[in-house]
Each structure stands twice: as C-alpha cells, then as structure tokens.
Design a protein around this motif. Structure first.
Motif, PDB file in Angstrom:
ATOM      1  N   ILE A 194      69.827 -15.299  19.138  1.00 57.36           N
ATOM      2  CA  ILE A 194      69.427 -15.040  17.750  1.00 57.36           C
ATOM      3  C   ILE A 194      69.148 -16.343  17.018  1.00 57.36           C
ATOM      4  O   ILE A 194      68.169 -16.460  16.261  1.00 57.36           O
ATOM      5  CB  ILE A 194      70.530 -14.243  17.016  1.00 57.36           C
ATOM      6  N   GLU A 195      69.976 -17.359  17.244  1.00 52.60           N
ATOM      7  CA  GLU A 195      69.779 -18.656  16.591  1.00 52.60           C
ATOM      8  C   GLU A 195      68.444 -19.275  16.995  1.00 52.60           C
ATOM      9  O   GLU A 195      67.717 -19.818  16.150  1.00 52.60           O
ATOM     10  CB  GLU A 195      70.928 -19.598  16.952  1.00 52.60           C
ATOM     11  N   PHE A 196      68.128 -19.215  18.280  1.00 48.32           N
ATOM     12  CA  PHE A 196      66.837 -19.751  18.746  1.00 48.32           C
ATOM     13  C   PHE A 196      65.676 -18.991  18.093  1.00 48.32           C
ATOM     14  O   PHE A 196      64.696 -19.593  17.648  1.00 48.32           O
ATOM     15  CB  PHE A 196      66.731 -19.642  20.265  1.00 48.32           C
ATOM     16  N   GLU A 197      65.787 -17.683  18.047  1.00 48.42           N
ATOM     17  CA  GLU A 197      64.711 -16.870  17.466  1.00 48.42           C
ATOM     18  C   GLU A 197      64.474 -17.217  16.001  1.00 48.42           C
ATOM     19  O   GLU A 197      63.341 -17.358  15.549  1.00 48.42           O
ATOM     20  CB  GLU A 197      65.051 -15.388  17.587  1.00 48.42           C
ATOM     21  N   LEU A 223      70.078  -9.286  14.870  1.00 47.24           N
ATOM     22  CA  LEU A 223      70.887  -8.735  15.957  1.00 47.24           C
ATOM     23  C   LEU A 223      70.865  -7.212  15.925  1.00 47.24           C
ATOM     24  O   LEU A 223      70.735  -6.558  16.963  1.00 47.24           O
ATOM     25  CB  LEU A 223      72.323  -9.254  15.848  1.00 47.24           C
ATOM     26  N   MET A 224      70.974  -6.640  14.728  1.00 46.06           N
ATOM     27  CA  MET A 224      70.922  -5.171  14.598  1.00 46.06           C
ATOM     28  C   MET A 224      69.567  -4.634  15.057  1.00 46.06           C
ATOM     29  O   MET A 224      69.492  -3.583  15.707  1.00 46.06           O
ATOM     30  CB  MET A 224      71.188  -4.783  13.148  1.00 46.06           C
ATOM     31  N   ALA A 225      68.500  -5.347  14.729  1.00 48.15           N
ATOM     32  CA  ALA A 225      67.170  -4.903  15.160  1.00 48.15           C
ATOM     33  C   ALA A 225      67.084  -4.895  16.679  1.00 48.15           C
ATOM     34  O   ALA A 225      66.521  -3.969  17.282  1.00 48.15           O
ATOM     35  CB  ALA A 225      66.100  -5.814  14.569  1.00 48.15           C
ATOM     36  N   LEU A 247      69.487  -4.419  18.698  1.00 50.15           N
ATOM     37  CA  LEU A 247      70.332  -3.338  19.207  1.00 50.15           C
ATOM     38  C   LEU A 247      69.775  -1.958  18.868  1.00 50.15           C
ATOM     39  O   LEU A 247      70.351  -0.937  19.256  1.00 50.15           O
ATOM     40  CB  LEU A 247      71.750  -3.472  18.643  1.00 50.15           C
ATOM     41  N   GLY A 248      68.679  -1.931  18.119  1.00 52.18           N
ATOM     42  CA  GLY A 248      68.079  -0.651  17.752  1.00 52.18           C
ATOM     43  C   GLY A 248      68.594  -0.101  16.447  1.00 52.18           C
ATOM     44  O   GLY A 248      68.212   1.006  16.044  1.00 52.18           O
ATOM     45  N   LEU A 249      69.476  -0.850  15.771  1.00 56.03           N
ATOM     46  CA  LEU A 249      70.016  -0.398  14.491  1.00 56.03           C
ATOM     47  C   LEU A 249      69.070  -0.819  13.366  1.00 56.03           C
ATOM     48  O   LEU A 249      69.388  -1.661  12.528  1.00 56.03           O
ATOM     49  CB  LEU A 249      71.426  -0.978  14.273  1.00 56.03           C
ATOM     50  N   THR A 250      67.898  -0.253  13.385  1.00 59.29           N
ATOM     51  CA  THR A 250      66.874  -0.561  12.401  1.00 59.29           C
ATOM     52  C   THR A 250      65.998   0.668  12.212  1.00 59.29           C
ATOM     53  O   THR A 250      65.940   1.538  13.078  1.00 59.29           O
ATOM     54  CB  THR A 250      66.009  -1.761  12.857  1.00 59.29           C
ATOM     55  N   GLU A 251      65.332   0.722  11.071  1.00 61.00           N
ATOM     56  CA  GLU A 251      64.427   1.835  10.801  1.00 61.00           C
ATOM     57  C   GLU A 251      62.980   1.479  11.127  1.00 61.00           C
ATOM     58  O   GLU A 251      62.092   2.323  11.003  1.00 61.00           O
ATOM     59  CB  GLU A 251      64.547   2.249   9.331  1.00 61.00           C
ATOM     60  N   GLN A 252      62.749   0.240  11.541  1.00 67.91           N
ATOM     61  CA  GLN A 252      61.382  -0.209  11.821  1.00 67.91           C
ATOM     62  C   GLN A 252      61.002   0.007  13.284  1.00 67.91           C
ATOM     63  O   GLN A 252      60.675  -0.932  14.004  1.00 67.91           O
ATOM     64  CB  GLN A 252      61.213  -1.678  11.440  1.00 67.91           C
ATOM     65  N   PHE A 253      61.098   1.234  13.765  1.00 67.83           N
ATOM     66  CA  PHE A 253      60.626   1.548  15.101  1.00 67.83           C
ATOM     67  C   PHE A 253      60.218   3.012  15.153  1.00 67.83           C
ATOM     68  O   PHE A 253      60.581   3.807  14.299  1.00 67.83           O
ATOM     69  CB  PHE A 253      61.700   1.247  16.156  1.00 67.83           C
ATOM     70  N   GLN A 254      59.459   3.334  16.152  1.00 77.16           N
ATOM     71  CA  GLN A 254      59.033   4.717  16.350  1.00 77.16           C
ATOM     72  C   GLN A 254      59.109   5.064  17.830  1.00 77.16           C
ATOM     73  O   GLN A 254      59.001   4.195  18.691  1.00 77.16           O
ATOM     74  CB  GLN A 254      57.603   4.946  15.845  1.00 77.16           C
ATOM     75  N   ILE A 255      59.298   6.348  18.118  1.00 80.18           N
ATOM     76  CA  ILE A 255      59.336   6.813  19.496  1.00 80.18           C
ATOM     77  C   ILE A 255      58.028   7.533  19.790  1.00 80.18           C
ATOM     78  O   ILE A 255      57.651   8.462  19.079  1.00 80.18           O
ATOM     79  CB  ILE A 255      60.530   7.756  19.729  1.00 80.18           C
ATOM     80  N   SER A 256      57.329   7.093  20.804  1.00 80.27           N
ATOM     81  CA  SER A 256      56.081   7.741  21.205  1.00 80.27           C
ATOM     82  C   SER A 256      56.171   8.113  22.673  1.00 80.27           C
ATOM     83  O   SER A 256      56.949   7.546  23.431  1.00 80.27           O
ATOM     84  CB  SER A 256      54.884   6.814  20.962  1.00 80.27           C
ATOM     85  N   GLU A 257      55.375   9.061  23.070  1.00 77.17           N
ATOM     86  CA  GLU A 257      55.411   9.522  24.456  1.00 77.17           C
ATOM     87  C   GLU A 257      54.736   8.553  25.414  1.00 77.17           C
ATOM     88  O   GLU A 257      54.875   8.661  26.620  1.00 77.17           O
ATOM     89  CB  GLU A 257      54.724  10.885  24.559  1.00 77.17           C
ATOM     90  N   GLY A 258      54.028   7.619  24.891  1.00 79.44           N
ATOM     91  CA  GLY A 258      53.328   6.681  25.753  1.00 79.44           C
ATOM     92  C   GLY A 258      51.827   6.860  25.637  1.00 79.44           C
ATOM     93  O   GLY A 258      51.323   7.535  24.749  1.00 79.44           O
TER      94      GLY A 258
END
Length: 715
Positions: free
Chosen positions: A302-305, A691-693, A695-706
């Motif tokens: 995270i620090e590097f990022e 770090l939360m992002a 781990l998936g603890l964020t609202e900025q994502f979506q699930i698509s079938e591909g």
C-alpha cells in the motif's frame, strides 16, 4: 533589429510596462541614491533569488511525501508561489531594459544580462520533484500553457534585441532549448494529471461489441433457406490479471518483487482516482493476494502504491521515467554542460562587468548542479528500481546495487504518524499561547490554538496488525464474494461490532441513532472517561494493546473531525465540537479542583445522568458531553454485570468499534481528499481506504458475467 516605434506597441513591451509602471512610481518615494542602487541590482538580485528558489524546491520538494512539518509546508508553499512570480518579473525587467539600447549598437552589459533570459525559462519549468503544490494546480494547466507562450515570446524578444553576433548570443540558443523543454514538460505533466485528462487516459478503447445487424442478417438468411438455426452464447475467458512478477534473481530484492507487485496493483487501482469502476476480476485477484499476506507485507505494498500516486499527481514522474523523458534529460544535461564549458573558454569577457560574469557563472553552475541532482534523484527513485528489477543482466544488476546504496534510497515512504487531538486537554487550556500580542478572538489565534493542541505519534506495528486483522475479519463475513454483503459492510460504522458483542440494545443509540460526527465525539469522550477510570484501578492496563489502541484511535478520529472535517461525511461536527467544548469549559470552570484531564474525567463520571440530557437542555445546544458520560457509565455497567469476562475484553470491544468507525470514514472520504493528504505526509485513513479497496470493501466495483459472445448453430 526592432525600431523604437515598433517596440512601443509590441506585446512584450505592453506586458512588462503593466508589471513595472506601478513599481517605478512607488520607487519615487525613496532617495535618489537608493533608487540608483535598486536599479543597478534589481535584476541581479531577482535572478539569483529565482535560482535559490529552484534549489529549495528541488531539495525539499519530495520531503512533504513523508513529513508532517507545518514549517516545511509553509516554506515550500512560499517557494512554489514565489518561484514563478520572481522568474516572470525578472523577464519583465529584462524586457523593460530595452530602452537603454540605442541605434544598432548593443550595450555589452545588456548582451550578458539578456543571456540570463533562457535561464529564467528553465526556472519557470520547475524541478522534477514538484510540479503542483496541490491538486488544484493541475487544473490550471491552461494558464501554464498561456504562460509558456507569453514568456517564450518575452524571452525571444529580449534575445533578439540583444543580438550582436557575439559568442554569448550563440550560447544562448541551446539554453533556450533547455528552457523550453523544461517549461513544456511542466505544462504537459500538469495537463496529464488534471482530472479531465487523467480520467480520459483511464478509459478503455470504445467497444461496439459483436455486429448485431450482420448477425441478424445471417440468422434470417439461414432461416429462410429452411435450416434450423439456434443461437448459442458463450462467455470468453477473462483477461489474465496475475500479480506474480519475477524480480531480478541476482538483485537484493525481495523488496523489488514487492515493488513490482505494487506497481501492477497501482496500474489497476488508480482508476479509483478517476471515479471509475473496478471489475469483479480486479477485486477477486487483489483479494487473493492480500488474504495471504501479513499486515507488514500488505501495508508495504500500500505504501508503494500511494508513493506512485503521489508522484503521478505532484511530480514529473509520468514523463521523466518514460523513454521520451530519458531522451529529454540527456539533451538538457548535455546542452547545459556544453554551454558551461564554452563559456569558460570564452576569452572576451573583459567587456562585461565582472559582477555580471560572476552571476552568469553562478547560473550555469547552478543549472548543472540541479541537473545532476535531478539525475541522482531519478536513479535512486522507486521507478528506476522498478525498471531495473525487471531486467536481467550483469550491467543492470550492478546499476541496481549502486542505486540501492544511495543513502536516501530507504527514506520513509510516508510519515508513519498519527495526529492526536483530545477534547478534555483542549478544554483545560493546558498549553497557553506563547504570543501575548495576538488577540484571542482573531482567526489566526484560533487556528494556532488548534495546532497547539495537536500531537503526533508513530503508528505502532501492533496498531497496524489490529486494523488489518479487523478488516480481514469483516471480509470473512461475506463468503464467495457477495457484492451486496460487501457494500453493506462498507456502510457499517460500529453497529456490526455492537451486534457481535450483543450490546446493540444497550449502546445502539450511540451509532444507529446518531450522526457520524456525533458518534465520534460520544465515543471519544467515553473512551477518555473509561481510560482514566480503569487506569486508576489497574496500573498494568497501560501495557494492554487494546487499551492504548482505543485511546490512540479515539484521539485520531477527533483530530480528523476538528482539523480535517473534509475527510469525514457531511455533518455539523464543527458546531457539535464547539458546543461540547463550551459545556466542558463551563463544567471545569465551576470546579476549581480540576487541574488535569484525569481529575476532569473523574468528576464527569460522578455527574448523575438518570434523566436524559436532552430532556433538560432541549436540542438548541448540540453538546453531547453528558450523553458521553451516559455511554461511559453504560460501558462500565456492562463490565460490572459480567457482560465481558474481564477488563481486557471491554477494551478489545472499544478498539474494534473505533477500527470500524475508521474504516467507515476511510470509505466515505472522496479520493481527491485522500490525494490531497499525500502532500502532507500521508494519512493512516488513506492507507486504510486503499487497503479496503484491495480487499473488496468498496462500492466502486461491479460484477459482470464477462465477455458474452453469440454464434449460430445451423442444422
């Protein structure tokens, strides 16, 4: 050569006259002898000041990445704002001095001072270590582009007016090239880091998808021919999102492998900074990486990022560490060195004033030193180490070892500190103002008072482990990547901990029934009251991790509320804090025996709260002082009734509440506010957000079938 009549109506002359008309009128109030000294040294002083400001910017421009010093920020802010102004004014002075030349002859003194014009362009380009002081500066790239055009015209005007076919005139040409390159680099980087262009660079190429019209034509054609046509769909395999990167095996660097992984993650997750959506596969791969890491390994990535993010928005890294940037650096360095050597070999310097020759030497040597220092910074940067770690040969490995041996290569990537602010200490006025001449009612005094009661402490390994463990625990309650559950977890700000500890009925009013800023102040005061109460009963508690972590996080969250309210959800936190402080000061003033925070907390706990404070005071005042006393007594009561096995369990519960509040605040804060804090030494809140992002603890994502594709099955 321009005539005098043309000079009067030229754009540079108009610009410079506007700058200096008022200045020259103001100088009339001084004695003539003083005016003569000023006219003689004005340009020389300004040019040297411009060089000094560049030295300050390049030397300490990167320090703010890991420093929280307010003095450093003030010095850097003044240098950043002054640098452009001083260089611009110096060019204006050079332009206005054209009137001193008459006929076709050119005054030798003006020839050498005109040689300084391209150096001022170079100064306007700024150093590699700081292009923008804040994010807002990136949005002003249009202004810098206009400045580039105008200042180049002014410098060319000065150059042409001073042309006399002397060697010094020819030496100015390569310096012009260097100056234009530097100024152009800065403008391009500012444009690239502006919100509009940064977001645009993150967008994928347009995808129209399969040709529907052609598909239907084929379908209709086959069906008309009597074939049985059946459409079938299939899902393409997602692109490979592997984060496994091989580092140079012969280099010292497990650190290099971490750096490589951090960069790959950064390339994906920098979309958060453009308000774009992450894909399901981005989150899934990131989760699988971080779940198998210790807190030290995870937070190092995270620090590097965040270091890469800082460089992207505030420095020239985007250009400098590219192929084009390397070529431009070779050009600027070689041209500057060649001009210096040529100037040393010039024998016809007697016609110039000695002081001007010395200043010219200073400008040349200063430019070379700053260029070499910039090269050293480039070689010792994480970007260079990243590139070296990806190439395997003996020469590169030696260069990698040399870069790693540079003293400041292992400098801190962020301040690694937590700011602390305590309400009770603030109300006791234990730290009086040092300057008695500043009126208490003045804004500057109130601002200084806030900083006076702000302390800093290092973020301990135990605290990092506690936070990382709690985030993993929270993530564990959402099995098989449940999107709705993950977003629900992001919205929890302590109620999950209360529910898990079966305290929701007793303490839920402090979370579910309160605004977030209200919850912070309630739990902050209650934590203090319980802290001093338990410390009186058990001196060994100060060795407890949860005991200390609870108070540290409590003070940190109040610091964010008071000093960085923009990082928290909207509310009336400032009003609530002031009203609570007013009631606390009134309580303390009425009891002369209260001399420190310990006695104040002891006395507050003795106040009866059998009747709700709101029923006695109404809702005009937003103070929650005695509501916090109710909370503290409720916590102590639950312990005495055997709700927790021991005192340590209670503090474990309190620390977990604070971690969840911290996670909620991190997720609610806008990315731009996180990015602004990177230039102030960084915030723990920002590290938790990223770090939360991951781990998936964020609202900025979506699930698509591909990538769904269709084909016709003809039988």
């Amino acid at each position: 050569m321009f005539s005098k009549n043309k000079t009067k109506i030229s754009i540079p002359a108009v610009v410079s006259s506007l700058i200096f008309t008022q200045n020259r009128k103001a100088m009339q109030i001084f004695p003539e002898s003083l005016r003569e000294i000023w006219n003689e040294w004005e340009l020389r002083a300004m040019v040297l000041i411009s060089l000094a400001l560049q030295a300050i910017l390049i030397l300490i421009g990167n320090w703010r990445k890991h420093s929280t010093s307010n003095i450093l920020r003030i010095v850097l802010w003044l240098a950043y704002l002054s640098a452009d102004s001083v260089a611009t004014v110096s060019l204006g002075i050079l332009s206005s001095n054209q009137e001193d030349s008459e006929g076709d002859s050119v005054n030798p003194n003006f020839v050498i001072t005109a040689f300084w014009a391209p150096f001022l362009l170079l100064h306007l380009g700024g150093p590699d270590t700081i292009t923008a002081y804040s994010l807002e500066d990136n949005e002003l790239w249009h202004r810098h582009l206009l400045g580039l055009v105008v200042q180049v015209i002014v410098a060319l005007y000065v150059f042409i007016r001073a042309w006399s076919s002397e060697v010094l005139n020819f030496l100015a040409i390569p310096v012009f090239v260097v100056g234009i390159i530097k100024f152009g680099e800065r403008t391009w980087v500012l444009r690239s880091a502006s919100s509009e262009h940064f977001r645009e660079s993150m967008l994928p190429p347009p995808d129209a998808g399969p040709n529907y019209a052609r598909y239907m034509e084929e379908y209709s054609s086959k069906k008309a021919e009597g074939f049985r046509v059946e459409p079938k769909t299939f899902i393409e395999a997602p692109p490979d999102h592997s984060y496994a990167v091989q580092a140079n095996e012969s280099s010292s660097a497990q650190d290099a492998a971490v750096l490589s992984k951090a960069y790959i993650l950064f390339e994906t997750f920098k979309r958060l900074c453009a308000d774009l959506i992450l894909t399901f596969h981005d989150i899934e791969n990131s989760q699988s990486f971080f779940k198998n890491k210790t807190y030290e390994e995870a937070l190092e990535v995270i620090e590097f990022e965040l270091g890469f993010m800082y460089d992207l928005f505030y420095t020239k890294s985007l250009l400098v560490y590219s192929g084009v940037g390397g070529i431009l650096r070779c050009i600027t360095l070689s041209f500057t060195v060649c001009v210096f050597l040529a100037f040393v070999l010039i024998t016809e310097k007697q016609e110039y004033m000695k002081v001007d020759v010395i200043i010219t030497y200073i400008l040349l040597v200063g430019a070379i030193v700053l260029e070499f220092y910039a090269v050293v910074v480039i070689l010792s940067s994480e970007w260079t180490r990243l590139w070296l770690s990806k190439h395997k040969n003996t020469a590169v490995d030696l260069l990698h070892r040399a870069a790693s041996s540079i003293p400041w290569i292992k400098d801190k990537r962020w301040s690694n500190t937590l700011a602390q602010y305590n309400l009770v200490t603030f109300c006791l006025k234990e730290r009086p103002a040092k300057c008695i001449f500043i009126n208490e009612d003045l804004f500057i005094n109130r601002l200084l008072e806030k900083y006076r009661y702000t302390d800093l402490m290092d973020v301990s390994k135990e605290l990092k482990n506690l936070i990382f463990g709690q985030l993993l625990d929270k993530l564990g309650t959402a099995s098989n990547f449940e999107a709705s559950r993950l977003k629900e977890l992001c919205a929890q700000r302590g109620n999950r901990v209360l529910e898990k500890a079966k305290c929701l009925d007793d303490l839920g009013w402090t979370i579910n029934g309160a605004e977030f800023d209200q919850s912070i102040i309630l739990w902050h005061i209650a934590t203090d009251l319980c802290y001093y109460s338990d410390l009186n009963r058990n001196r060994d508690l100060d060795q407890s991790l949860n005991f200390e972590a609870s108070r540290v996080l409590s003070n940190y969250m109040l610091y964010l509320l008071v000093m960085c309210p923009f990082m928290l959800p909207n509310g009336i936190g400032q009003i609530r804090f002031r009203d609570t402080c007013a009631e606390a000061k009134e309580f303390i003033a009425e009891r002369k025996s209260i001399t420190d925070a310990k006695k104040a907390c002891t006395m507050l706990l003795k106040v009866s709260t059998d009747i709700l404070p709101s029923k006695v005071k109404g809702d005009r005042s937003k103070s929650v002082l005695f509501d916090a006393c109710r909370l503290a007594k409720a916590l102590q009561s639950l312990e005495s009734k055997g709700h927790w096995e021991n005192n340590e369990k209670k503090w474990e519960f309190i620390s977990h509440v604070w971690v969840e509040m911290l996670a909620f605040a991190a997720n609610q804060c806008r990315w731009s506010d996180h990015a602004q804090q990177l230039r102030r030494g960084g915030e723990l809140l920002t590290h938790i957000w990223l770090l939360m992002a991951h781990l998936g603890l964020t609202e900025q994502f979506q699930i698509s079938e591909g990538h769904v594709r269709a084909k016709l099955i003809v039988e």
